[in-house]
Design an enzyme around this catalytic site. Structure first.
Site, PDB file in Angstrom:
ATOM      1  N   ASP A   1       0.809  -1.046   0.100  1.00 21.51           N
ATOM      2  CA  ASP A   1      -0.040   0.025   0.137  1.00 21.51           C
ATOM      3  C   ASP A   1       0.711   1.196   0.035  1.00 21.51           C
ATOM      4  OD1 ASP A   1      -2.245   1.778  -0.084  1.00 21.51           O
ATOM      5  OD2 ASP A   1      -3.097   0.928   1.648  1.00 21.51           O
TER       6      ASP A   1
HETATM    7  C1  BGC Z   1      -5.053   3.347   0.032  1.00 21.39           C
HETATM    8  C2  BGC Z   1      -5.181   2.302  -0.753  1.00 21.39           C
HETATM    9  C3  BGC Z   1      -5.123   2.919  -2.340  1.00 21.39           C
HETATM   10  C4  BGC Z   1      -3.472   3.553  -2.295  1.00 21.39           C
HETATM   11  C5  BGC Z   1      -3.247   4.116  -3.685  1.00 21.39           C
HETATM   12  C6  BGC Z   1      -3.948   4.124   0.097  1.00 21.39           C
HETATM   13  O1  BGC Z   1      -3.716   5.400   0.790  1.00 21.39           O
HETATM   14  O2  BGC Z   1      -4.933   2.404   1.471  1.00 21.39           O
HETATM   15  O3  BGC Z   1      -6.517   1.485  -0.775  1.00 21.39           O
HETATM   16  O4  BGC Z   1      -5.153   2.116  -3.352  1.00 21.39           O
HETATM   17  O5  BGC Z   1      -3.465   4.571  -1.231  1.00 21.39           O
HETATM   18  O6  BGC Z   1      -3.796   5.304  -3.886  1.00 21.39           O
END
Ligand code: BGC
Length: 748
Positions: free
Chosen positions: A272
């Site tokens: 993530d």
């Molecule tokens: C979130 C994810 C997301 C990623 C990319 C993160 O803050 O937890 O769900 O896909 O950002 O934008």
């Protein structure tokens, strides 16, 4: 380059330098590639901390660029300037719609209509494809039992089985039928997230610690990810949280042991956002070198949005040559994904040569798809004296901050445009003449004093133009001259979503005031609630006659609501999450374990039972609950045999009678309870459901097949299997409904 076979891909990996290989494991945002300059942007590189000599043309993927012209430009530039000419992957958070925004995922699941969910996911993928996006970070299938957590809006709710069905429908819709690994045109790759158990942060506080026994993790939280993987999801994303002390992004037991070995996942595991670097802040890694090492050894292929892999992996691998095969495997996985998407054939997949889209975005067909799903997602929670639907000639006062609001797309609709939203007022205008529809704002959406806490989003919350008393006076005036009041209230979209945890998930104070005021007017009140989570409605429920829970219904929300309010369509959604009566009951879910002293077996005032002194054990609305404009009676349960065996499934059927005056859709639910087992089993567990349409005054037979497989669970030995014994099967309208019961015996 053309589509490659496995051998060619392996040779390509072998031909890469160490830096080129590691580049494939990096994901950046597009700020490094400025359309107007020929060179790489140095500013963002410095900010990221990328070491100077790193060649940015080696990067493997880009995050959240959603403009086809930018995508074409960046792809072209990289292909021109890189030695190996490996196309870039463009990944983005298109969670529930590109331009045609669907209801938020929690709402979608309220439809319990997997066919429509799959169809909508397919539509979303087609819009992404046209924009040049290759991978979406969807579906999120984190189980949630705590509505304080803001990301509950992106989740499929509390139930493992329902979430698993959703996971499968989403992956199949997004990726299409993947033949020989190839993702067909008009489809893109799906990334299931957040592995694992991100939906269980302690106290509902975003990014907080997750403490789950291995039993609970395996039994309730892991199956939905597994369902997505079995459906062929090409990617998995790690979670931000720790699980039992170890951050998911550096967790070998989770990512290698469970994901790769047990689940047999061969696709790409992406971290993530910045989660690799955050291993340091967690206190799980000493420094960046250690963070890179821990994430890499745990099996994370792509480092999203940090320079940790790029800066640290070269040294780590040079010093530990035994890690080369691990690196090659990770790179091969990324190249496989590019190949599966056909990028070696056509790096501009989906984008026309002019960068113009093919007009499918927001097309009528797409709007229809979103409308159907929105209609099925909205849940009728209360309808005393059949106040709904609105009758002919009734004069309606539409009051509340959501009456004309277009910001109803929910927190993750990053590419949606509020201008495309059909507001509730607009939807109702299709039915009601100006004389029969009067509209007033009635109250502030949020208490102005709280707006600052929304940080950078506070600037997106428009300042209230008029004082509260003026808004209220105007509302009272139109309400007094109407036959019915529709009160359109709700949370702000900024109160849920990532970073949107709330200790008190209720309606904002000014709107509660409005409801109280309106309830003194002695007019029937229909409450329409917009929200990203189950709200605690206990104090206001008795003040209104009907409640239609809209969630955040997406672009077509206003039309969907109007069709339901006016009776063109009968509500057919049911809750995928329990609505607690009080915050103190949280976490709350229907499939809890039996205690040794259940409330139900104790006398009324008996103290030593599992209960509260100051609140009931019951929710306000239970999992699986939802009304319609007609009424259903369940009767005549039949079972093909009371004994079920490994090779002899049984059939259980009921007669579903529509006793009302109109056609309706009913979600018939099948629950089991394992009466005694080697580990305590939930008091009730959903094992199947069917959404059926029944014409007025007719009866339909609804049949379920029950197999031994559905009786399996995780035993304390670690085995996943069933145990002989007695099971109570309940076929019911929701999780607290007595329903129709039968006892069956499982024999080996
Ligand atoms: C979130 C994810 C997301 C990623 C990319 C993160 O803050 O937890 O769900 O896909 O950002 O934008």
């Amino acid at each position: 380059m053309k589509k490659m076979n496995e051998q060619q891909l392996i040779r390509l990996v072998e031909s890469l330098t160490l830096e080129e290989k590691i580049g494939q494991l990096m994901q950046l945002t597009a700020e490094f590639f400025d359309q107007n300059s020929k060179t790489v942007e140095i500013g963002p590189l410095k900010k990221l901390g990328l070491e100077n000599d790193f060649d940015i043309n080696n990067v493997g993927s880009i995050l959240n660029t959603t403009n086809p012209n930018d995508i074409r430009f960046i792809q072209q530039k990289t292909l021109e300037q890189s030695r190996h000419k490996i196309p870039l992957l463009f990944m983005a958070d298109i969670i529930y719609g590109m331009k045609t925004i669907l209801p938020i995922p929690l709402a979608q699941v309220s439809s319990w209509n997997m066919k429509e969910i799959k169809e909508s996911a397919k539509m979303m993928a087609a819009e992404c494809y046209e924009m040049g996006i290759h991978v979406t970070f969807s579906p999120m299938v984190d189980i949630v039992r705590d509505p304080r957590w803001g990301r509950v809006m992106e989740s499929p709710g509390e139930d493992t089985y329902l979430a698993s069905r959703y996971a499968k429908a989403m992956v199949e819709g997004i990726q299409g039928s993947v033949e020989e690994q190839q993702i067909p045109d008009s489809h893109i790759a799906a990334c299931v997230k957040h592995f694992a158990a991100y939906g269980a942060p302690s106290a509902g506080r975003e990014y907080n610690t997750v403490e789950l026994s291995e039993h609970t993790l395996r039994e309730f939280y892991l199956p939905s990810y597994y369902a997505a993987i079995q459906a062929g999801a090409k990617l998995v994303m790690t979670a931000f949280n720790t699980i039992n002390g170890i951050p998911a992004t550096g967790n070998q037991w989770l990512n290698r042991g469970i994901l790769r070995d047990e689940f047999d996942f061969n696709g790409v595991l992406i971290s993530d956002y910045a989660a690799v670097e955050e291993l340091i802040v967690h206190g799980y890694a000493e420094d960046k070198t250690d963070a890179a090492k821990k994430a890499f050894l745990s099996g994370v292929d792509i480092d999203m949005k940090t320079a940790v892999y790029a800066n640290e992996l070269p040294k780590l691998i040079e010093e530990n040559p035994e890690l080369h095969p691990l690196l090659d495997t990770a790179v091969l996985r990324v190249l496989n994904l590019k190949n599966d998407l056909g990028l070696f054939d056509d790096p501009y997949r989906g984008i026309t040569s002019t960068g113009k889209t093919m007009n499918k975005l927001l097309s009528n067909v797409h709007q229809e798809t979103a409308l159907r799903l929105a209609e099925e997602s909205i849940v009728l929670l209360k309808n005393d004296h059949d106040q709904l639907p609105i009758k002919e000639k009734e004069r309606v006062a539409l009051i509340g901050p959501y009456a004309k609001e277009s910001s109803t797309l929910g927190f993750w609709a990053i590419t949606g445009d509020e201008k495309d939203t059909v507001t509730l007022e607009k939807g109702l205008k299709k039915y009601l003449s100006p004389d029969d529809l009067k509209v007033a704002r009635g109250s502030f959406l949020l208490d102005p004093e709280t707006i600052e806490s929304y940080d950078k989003y506070s600037k997106d919350i428009p300042a209230e133009k008029r004082p509260m008393n003026k808004l209220m006076d105007e509302a009272i005036q139109i309400a007094e001259n109407s036959d019915k009041i529709i009160l359109a209230v709700g949370e702000s979209v900024y109160q849920s979503g990532e970073g949107g945890s709330r200790v008190n998930p209720t309606l904002p104070e000014p709107q509660v005031e409005l409801i109280h005021k309106m309830s003194q007017l002695d007019k029937p009140i229909i409450l329409v609630v917009y929200s990203g989570r189950p709200l605690i409605l206990t104090d206001i429920e008795s003040k209104v006659d009907a409640i239609l829970y809209a969630w955040f219904p997406g672009t077509m929300g206003g039309d969907a609501l109007a069709n339901l309010l006016m009776g063109e369509v009968s509500p057919s959604g049911k809750l995928p999450m329990t609505f607690p009566r009080s915050v103190g009951q949280i976490p709350m879910h229907y499939n809890e374990f039996a205690t040794g002293r259940p409330r139900s077996l104790a006398p009324e005032k008996y103290r030593f039972a599992s209960k509260y002194l100051d609140e009931s054990n019951l929710p306000l609305y239970s999992f699986g609950y939802g009304l319609s404009y007609t009424s259903f009676v369940y009767h005549s349960l039949k079972v093909s045999s009371a004994i079920i065996k490994d090779d002899r499934p049984i059939e259980i059927s009921i007669m579903l009678e529509n006793t009302g005056n109109r056609e309706g859709k009913e979600i018939v639910q099948l629950y089991i309870c394992d009466v005694a087992a080697s580990v305590v089993r939930p008091i009730k567990e959903l094992k199947d459901f069917k959404k059926v349409t029944v014409a007025s005054k007719t009866t339909k037979e609804v049949t379920f097949k029950l197999t031994e497989e559905q009786l399996r669970f995780h035993q304390s030995s670690g085995r996943y299997s069933s145990e002989p014994g007695k099971f109570i099967v309940t076929i019911a309208a929701n999780s607290t409904d007595e329903g129709l019961k039968t006892t069956i015996i499982y024999e080996k």
